[in-house]
Design a protein around this motif. Structure first.
Motif, PDB file in Angstrom:
ATOM      1  N   VAL A 135       0.815  -1.213   0.000  1.00  0.00           N
ATOM      2  CA  VAL A 135       0.000   0.000   0.000  1.00  0.00           C
ATOM      3  C   VAL A 135       0.847   1.261   0.000  1.00  0.00           C
ATOM      4  O   VAL A 135       0.600   2.177  -0.781  1.00  0.00           O
ATOM      5  N   ALA A 136       1.841   1.332   0.863  1.00  0.00           N
ATOM      6  CA  ALA A 136       2.584   2.578   1.029  1.00  0.00           C
ATOM      7  C   ALA A 136       3.778   2.705   0.093  1.00  0.00           C
ATOM      8  O   ALA A 136       4.113   3.812  -0.334  1.00  0.00           O
ATOM      9  N   LEU A 137       4.431   1.604  -0.234  1.00  0.00           N
ATOM     10  CA  LEU A 137       5.642   1.684  -1.049  1.00  0.00           C
ATOM     11  C   LEU A 137       5.393   2.102  -2.499  1.00  0.00           C
ATOM     12  O   LEU A 137       6.093   2.985  -3.006  1.00  0.00           O
ATOM     13  N   PRO A 138       4.409   1.543  -3.222  1.00  0.00           N
ATOM     14  CA  PRO A 138       4.225   1.964  -4.620  1.00  0.00           C
ATOM     15  C   PRO A 138       3.933   3.456  -4.812  1.00  0.00           C
ATOM     16  O   PRO A 138       4.545   4.078  -5.686  1.00  0.00           O
ATOM     17  N   PRO A 139       3.044   4.077  -4.020  1.00  0.00           N
ATOM     18  CA  PRO A 139       2.870   5.526  -4.219  1.00  0.00           C
ATOM     19  C   PRO A 139       4.132   6.314  -3.896  1.00  0.00           C
ATOM     20  O   PRO A 139       4.437   7.313  -4.550  1.00  0.00           O
ATOM     21  N   PHE A 140       4.887   5.857  -2.887  1.00  0.00           N
ATOM     22  CA  PHE A 140       6.134   6.543  -2.570  1.00  0.00           C
ATOM     23  C   PHE A 140       7.110   6.431  -3.736  1.00  0.00           C
ATOM     24  O   PHE A 140       7.764   7.408  -4.104  1.00  0.00           O
ATOM     25  N   LEU A 141       7.204   5.258  -4.331  1.00  0.00           N
ATOM     26  CA  LEU A 141       8.092   5.089  -5.484  1.00  0.00           C
ATOM     27  C   LEU A 141       7.619   5.900  -6.685  1.00  0.00           C
ATOM     28  O   LEU A 141       8.436   6.398  -7.458  1.00  0.00           O
ATOM     29  N   HIS A 142       6.300   6.042  -6.843  1.00  0.00           N
ATOM     30  CA  HIS A 142       5.770   6.883  -7.917  1.00  0.00           C
ATOM     31  C   HIS A 142       6.259   8.308  -7.730  1.00  0.00           C
ATOM     32  O   HIS A 142       6.666   8.975  -8.683  1.00  0.00           O
ATOM     33  N   TRP A 143       6.242   8.796  -6.500  1.00  0.00           N
ATOM     34  CA  TRP A 143       6.724  10.144  -6.216  1.00  0.00           C
ATOM     35  C   TRP A 143       8.238  10.225  -6.365  1.00  0.00           C
ATOM     36  O   TRP A 143       8.767  11.154  -6.984  1.00  0.00           O
ATOM     37  N   ALA A 144       8.950   9.238  -5.809  1.00  0.00           N
ATOM     38  CA  ALA A 144      10.415   9.293  -5.787  1.00  0.00           C
ATOM     39  C   ALA A 144      11.027   9.148  -7.178  1.00  0.00           C
ATOM     40  O   ALA A 144      12.084   9.721  -7.458  1.00  0.00           O
ATOM     41  N   MET A 145      10.377   8.403  -8.061  1.00  0.00           N
ATOM     42  CA  MET A 145      10.951   8.145  -9.382  1.00  0.00           C
ATOM     43  C   MET A 145      10.420   9.080 -10.459  1.00  0.00           C
ATOM     44  O   MET A 145      10.758   8.928 -11.623  1.00  0.00           O
ATOM     45  N   ALA A 146       9.595  10.027 -10.058  1.00  0.00           N
ATOM     46  CA  ALA A 146       9.043  10.973 -11.030  1.00  0.00           C
ATOM     47  C   ALA A 146      10.141  11.918 -11.497  1.00  0.00           C
ATOM     48  O   ALA A 146      11.023  12.311 -10.733  1.00  0.00           O
ATOM     49  N   LYS A 147      10.064  12.262 -12.747  1.00  0.00           N
ATOM     50  CA  LYS A 147      11.013  13.230 -13.287  1.00  0.00           C
ATOM     51  C   LYS A 147      10.668  14.595 -12.710  1.00  0.00           C
ATOM     52  O   LYS A 147       9.500  14.985 -12.667  1.00  0.00           O
ATOM     53  N   PRO A 148      11.681  15.319 -12.263  1.00  0.00           N
ATOM     54  CA  PRO A 148      11.373  16.646 -11.717  1.00  0.00           C
ATOM     55  C   PRO A 148      10.820  17.554 -12.805  1.00  0.00           C
ATOM     56  O   PRO A 148      11.283  17.541 -13.935  1.00  0.00           O
ATOM     57  N   THR A 149       9.813  18.292 -12.434  1.00  0.00           N
ATOM     58  CA  THR A 149       9.238  19.229 -13.399  1.00  0.00           C
ATOM     59  C   THR A 149      10.108  20.481 -13.421  1.00  0.00           C
ATOM     60  O   THR A 149      10.588  20.945 -12.394  1.00  0.00           O
ATOM     61  N   SER A 150      10.306  20.988 -14.607  1.00  0.00           N
ATOM     62  CA  SER A 150      11.132  22.174 -14.717  1.00  0.00           C
ATOM     63  C   SER A 150      10.310  23.400 -14.339  1.00  0.00           C
ATOM     64  O   SER A 150       9.143  23.519 -14.693  1.00  0.00           O
ATOM     65  N   LEU A 151      10.940  24.257 -13.585  1.00  0.00           N
ATOM     66  CA  LEU A 151      10.272  25.474 -13.176  1.00  0.00           C
ATOM     67  C   LEU A 151      10.388  26.508 -14.287  1.00  0.00           C
ATOM     68  O   LEU A 151      11.393  26.544 -15.011  1.00  0.00           O
ATOM     69  N   PRO A 152       9.397  27.345 -14.447  1.00  0.00           N
ATOM     70  CA  PRO A 152       9.510  28.373 -15.475  1.00  0.00           C
ATOM     71  C   PRO A 152      10.633  29.347 -15.125  1.00  0.00           C
ATOM     72  O   PRO A 152      10.925  29.589 -13.972  1.00  0.00           O
ATOM     73  N   ALA A 153      11.258  29.841 -16.168  1.00  0.00           N
ATOM     74  CA  ALA A 153      12.351  30.785 -15.960  1.00  0.00           C
ATOM     75  C   ALA A 153      11.815  32.069 -15.360  1.00  0.00           C
ATOM     76  O   ALA A 153      10.733  32.538 -15.732  1.00  0.00           O
TER      77      ALA A 153
END
Length: 159
Positions: A135-153
Motif C-alpha cells: 500500500v505505502a511503497l508503490p505511491p512513494f516510489l511513484h513520487w520518488a521516481m518521477a522526473k522533476p518538473t522544470s520550473l519556469p524561468a
C-alpha cells in the motif's frame, strides 16, 4: 490520425479512472464503516480485545483494515494513471497517509491480552509489513521516481 488516437486514449483513461473510482469506493465505504465501529468499540471499552467479543471484533477490524488497504491500492493506481500534474505529490500524500493508517492499525489491534509473540500479534505484524509493502511503497516510489518538473524561468521586471 494520431490526434484521433490521442482522444480515444484520453477517453479510455477517463472511463478507466471512473471505474477504478467506483471500485475504490465500493471497497472503502464498508471497510471504513466496519473499521470505525470496531475502533470505536475498542476505545469505549478501554480493555482492548480481551474476551470472545473482542476476538471477533479484532478479526472484523483486521479484515476491514485489509479492505481499506485494497481501496488505497486502487487509489494509488488511479493516481498513477491520472494525467494530472500534481499526481506524484498526491502519491506522496497517499503514501504518508497509508503509513499512518498501518501504524495506527498495528497499535490498536496489537492490544490483546496475550504475550507479544502470540499468534495473533505475529499475524498482525506480518499483515502490517505486507500492507506497508503493497500500500505505502508503490505511491512513494511513484513520487520518488518521477522526473522533476522544470520550473519556469524567472522573468525580469520591466522598468
Amino acid at each position: 490520425m494520431a490526434e484521433n488516437q490521442d482522444r480515444v486514449g484520453t477517453g479510455v483513461r477517463i472511463v478507466l479512472l471512473v471505474v477504478l473510482g467506483i471500485v475504490a469506493l465500493t471497497v472503502l465505504v464498508p471497510g471504513v464503516t466496519v473499521y470505525w465501529m470496531v475502533v470505536e468499540d475498542w476505545a469505549a471499552d478501554g480493555t482492548g480485545f480481551r474476551d470472545i467479543d473482542g476476538a471477533i471484533n479484532w478479526l472484523f477490524g483486521v479484515c476491514a483494515a485489509i479492505a481499506i488497504a485494497a481501496g488505497l491500492i486502487v487509489i494509488g493506481v488511479m493516481l498513477r494513471l491520472a494525467a494530472w500534474r500534481q499526481s506524484t505529490l498526491a502519491s506522496l500524500a497517499l503514501s504518508i497517509l497509508s503509513v499512518g493508517f498501518i501504524i495506527a492499525t498495528y497499535w490498536i489491534f496489537s492490544d490483546t491480552n496475550t504475550s507479544p509473540d502470540s499468534i495473533e500479534v505475529v499475524f498482525l505484524q506480518g499483515c502490517c509489513i505486507v500492507l506497508l509493502l503493497l500500500v505505502a511503497l508503490p505511491p512513494f516510489l511513484h513520487w520518488a521516481m518521477a522526473k522533476p518538473t522544470s520550473l519556469p524561468a524567472p522573468t525580469e521586471p520591466r522598468s
